[in-house]
Write a protein that holds these residues in place. Structure first.
Motif, mmCIF file in Angstrom:
data_model
loop_
_atom_site.group_PDB
_atom_site.id
_atom_site.type_symbol
_atom_site.label_atom_id
_atom_site.label_comp_id
_atom_site.label_asym_id
_atom_site.label_seq_id
_atom_site.Cartn_x
_atom_site.Cartn_y
_atom_site.Cartn_z
ATOM 1 N N ILE A 206 0.865 -1.559 -0.260
ATOM 2 C CA ILE A 206 0.128 0.076 -0.195
ATOM 3 C C ILE A 206 0.731 1.053 0.037
ATOM 4 C CG2 ILE A 206 -2.041 -1.674 1.227
ATOM 5 C CD1 ILE A 206 -1.299 -0.167 3.554
ATOM 6 N N ASP A 207 0.346 2.079 0.153
ATOM 7 C CA ASP A 207 0.986 4.045 -0.051
ATOM 8 C C ASP A 207 1.852 3.907 1.638
ATOM 9 O OD1 ASP A 207 1.557 6.351 1.046
ATOM 10 O OD2 ASP A 207 0.921 6.767 -0.817
ATOM 11 N N TYR A 237 10.572 -2.230 -0.808
ATOM 12 C CA TYR A 237 9.308 -1.718 -0.347
ATOM 13 C C TYR A 237 9.481 -0.816 0.972
ATOM 14 C CZ TYR A 237 4.441 -0.862 1.293
ATOM 15 O OH TYR A 237 3.208 0.183 2.576
ATOM 16 N N ALA A 244 9.693 7.190 3.043
ATOM 17 C CA ALA A 244 8.898 8.114 3.792
ATOM 18 C C ALA A 244 8.507 8.182 5.105
ATOM 19 C CB ALA A 244 7.635 6.780 3.422
ATOM 20 N N HIS A 472 2.056 -1.535 -6.987
ATOM 21 C CA HIS A 472 0.924 -0.432 -5.782
ATOM 22 C C HIS A 472 -0.403 -1.668 -5.520
ATOM 23 C CE1 HIS A 472 3.636 2.702 -5.752
ATOM 24 N NE2 HIS A 472 3.737 2.432 -6.827
ATOM 25 N N ARG A 474 -4.212 -0.420 -4.624
ATOM 26 C CA ARG A 474 -5.268 0.251 -4.404
ATOM 27 C C ARG A 474 -5.600 -0.015 -2.562
ATOM 28 N NH1 ARG A 474 -5.633 4.158 -8.032
ATOM 29 N NH2 ARG A 474 -4.628 4.034 -9.834
ATOM 30 N N VAL A 479 -4.916 8.894 2.695
ATOM 31 C CA VAL A 479 -4.254 9.075 2.447
ATOM 32 C C VAL A 479 -4.017 10.344 3.000
ATOM 33 C CG1 VAL A 479 -0.970 9.649 2.012
ATOM 34 C CG2 VAL A 479 -2.792 7.568 1.403
#
Length: 490
Positions: A206-207, A237, A244, A472, A474, A479
């Motif tokens: 995921i994000d 990842y 991030a 990715h 969805r 977010v």
């Protein structure tokens, strides 16, 4: 405990005589291990003798077991698979006469053969139950079939590893951040964690911002640690999570991670260091692949990758001549998973595509010196350039730079003189100081680079390789805006 001792005896005899493994014996061993840990907190002094724990065998016994395993595996493949029936018939190979000295009579099995006709490698003697697909980041996904017994055996072995190698206990919660379409790794991760008594959370790819939120969020579960304690992810990842976390202002204290396990891709030393700083947890890696499971490799304290001999037969060969690679040379991992661990998709001398370097000849002195050793995986073979400038060398070079966004995007192109031109995506241009630093470090590392070209627009670069972080998934959760964060430090 008598029942467990009997199961261990039956398992040991099955290995020594190369007979069918009873999955219930392995399940009984795994259950008893979990019960022992629950009662005493420690696995016991003889835990290294459990299946998959790299216990030492007398060298002569090991040679005998290896010879029997090679013959039994070749015999099963020649009798029951369409691919090897033809190979053995055309070359008049007698499986009963094969051993380590004559094993080279069996032709290499290229990955493209398995990709092109997976059913030709499936045994007619075993009902297929589950098709596992690889991610396909290095090409067309590879389909591997598993029987019900193979799945049960793999899960039992994974449970033993989760308890002993990962140190999972009932207070822990594991988050799996691999692709949800990776059926077999997801199945074994969930089953092994919950059989130990730990909790399991499936993230998917995921994000990264949303994944950080989930890692930092309190669980509030009775008998469990306050936050997720273990994370399993691919290297790319993990690098996206590091990016991030660093850009979003997260601190290690925001998380409750105790361990991060990485697999499937090359983990560079700089990424390991940045991840440990970002999340406050040690990062470990291992070598496993769907086609050769349960065979694999584990790093020792000295940085070697030690390969199990219990589950399969390892060769390291020159990818152009298929001759054995010499000490200190780069070669490809060629592997034969043994019957009876593998029953459905059978593979002999399977060319994995993974490059390693053999030790230079000095005897290993580490805790697993009795097992075959190589370097960590250097990258994937795509031609001579991939061995001259392997993935690991490039990632060690560029992932140490904060001005290179993670996951790092790069490409290699070959110049007329045979040297490589390295193309790297950076945050912004101009970046003359960054380029000068990269060129200096590349020269110090002995990389045969003709030069380094930097870009701040990926569309202008030569094509870069696919990464598992690109898979990715969805979701419908919103977010938060970039730069915002939550957690104990918010």
């Amino acid at each position: 405990m008598f029942g467990t001792a009997l199961s261990q005896l039956r398992y040991g005899m099955a290995i020594l005589l190369n007979r069918e493994i009873r999955p219930q014996d392995l399940e009984r061993i795994a259950r008893d291990l979990v019960a022992t840990l629950a009662e005493f907190g420690e696995p016991g002094a003889d835990s290294s003798l459990l299946p998959g724990q790299a216990g030492q065998l007398d060298p002569e016994v090991r040679r005998t077991v290896t010879r029997r395993s090679l013959q039994a595996t070749a015999r099963a493949a020649a009798r029951h698979t369409a691919y090897y029936q033809r190979v053995f018939a055309d070359l008049a190979i007698d499986p009963g006469r094969l051993d380590t000295d004559t094993w080279s009579q069996v032709p290499i099995t290229p990955k493209k053969a398995l990709r092109g006709m997976p059913a030709a490698f499936v045994s007619a003697a075993v009902p297929p139950a589950l098709m596992a697909l690889t991610t396909g980041t290095s090409g067309t996904p590879t389909a591997v079939w598993f029987s019900r017994a193979e799945l049960e055996t793999t899960i039992a072995l994974s449970t033993i590893s989760a308890a002993l190698t990962l140190g999972l206990r009932p207070r822990h919660t594991v988050a799996y951040a691999g692709c949800s379409r990776a059926t077999l790794p997801l199945l074994t991760a969930e089953e092994s964690a919950t059989r130990v008594g730990a909790s399991f959370v499936q993230f998917g790819t995921i994000d990264p911002a949303l994944a950080l939120d989930r890692l930092a969020a309190p669980l509030g579960l009775p008998g469990k640690a306050l936050q997720i304690t273990h994370l399993s992810a691919s290297a790319s990842y993990l690098s996206a999570l590091v990016e991030a976390a660093e850009r979003g202002g997260w601190r290690a204290a925001d998380f409750g991670l105790e361990s991060i396990g990485v697999g499937g891709e090359v983990l560079s030393d700089p990424l390991r260091e940045r991840a440990e700083a970002a999340f406050g947890a040690p990062v470990s890696t291992s070598y496993l692949m769907t086609e050769t499971l349960p065979s694999g490799g584990t790093p020792c304290s000295q940085g070697h990758l030690h390969h199990t001999t219990e589950f399969g037969y390892l060769e390291v060969l020159d990818p152009q001549t298929w001759e054995p690679a010499g000490p200190g040379c780069v070669g490809m991992v060629v592997h034969t998973p043994f019957v009876p661990y593998r029953q459905c998709t059978l593979l002999l001398r399977y060319a994995t595509g993974d490059l390693v370097r053999l030790p230079s000849g000095e005897a290993a002195t580490c805790e697993w010196a009795h097992l075959p050793a190589t370097s960590a995986v250097l990258g994937r073979w795509t031609g001579p350039l991939s061995a001259a400038v392997p993935t690991r060398s490039v990632l060690d070079l560029i992932e140490a730079e904060p001005d290179v966004p993670l996951p790092a995007r790069y490409a290699l192109t070959e110049e007329p003189d045979g040297k490589a031109l390295l193309h790297v995506l950076v945050r912004s241009l101009p970046a003359s100081r960054l380029r000068a630093g990269l060129e200096q470090r590349a020269a110090e590392a002995g990389l045969p680079l003709a030069g380094i070209v930097l870009y701040d627009d990926r569309s202008l670069m030569p094509p870069t390789g696919a990464l598992r972080a690109d898979l990715h998934e969805r979701n419908f959760e919103s977010v938060r805006p970039a730069g915002a964060r939550t957690g104990s430090g918010a």
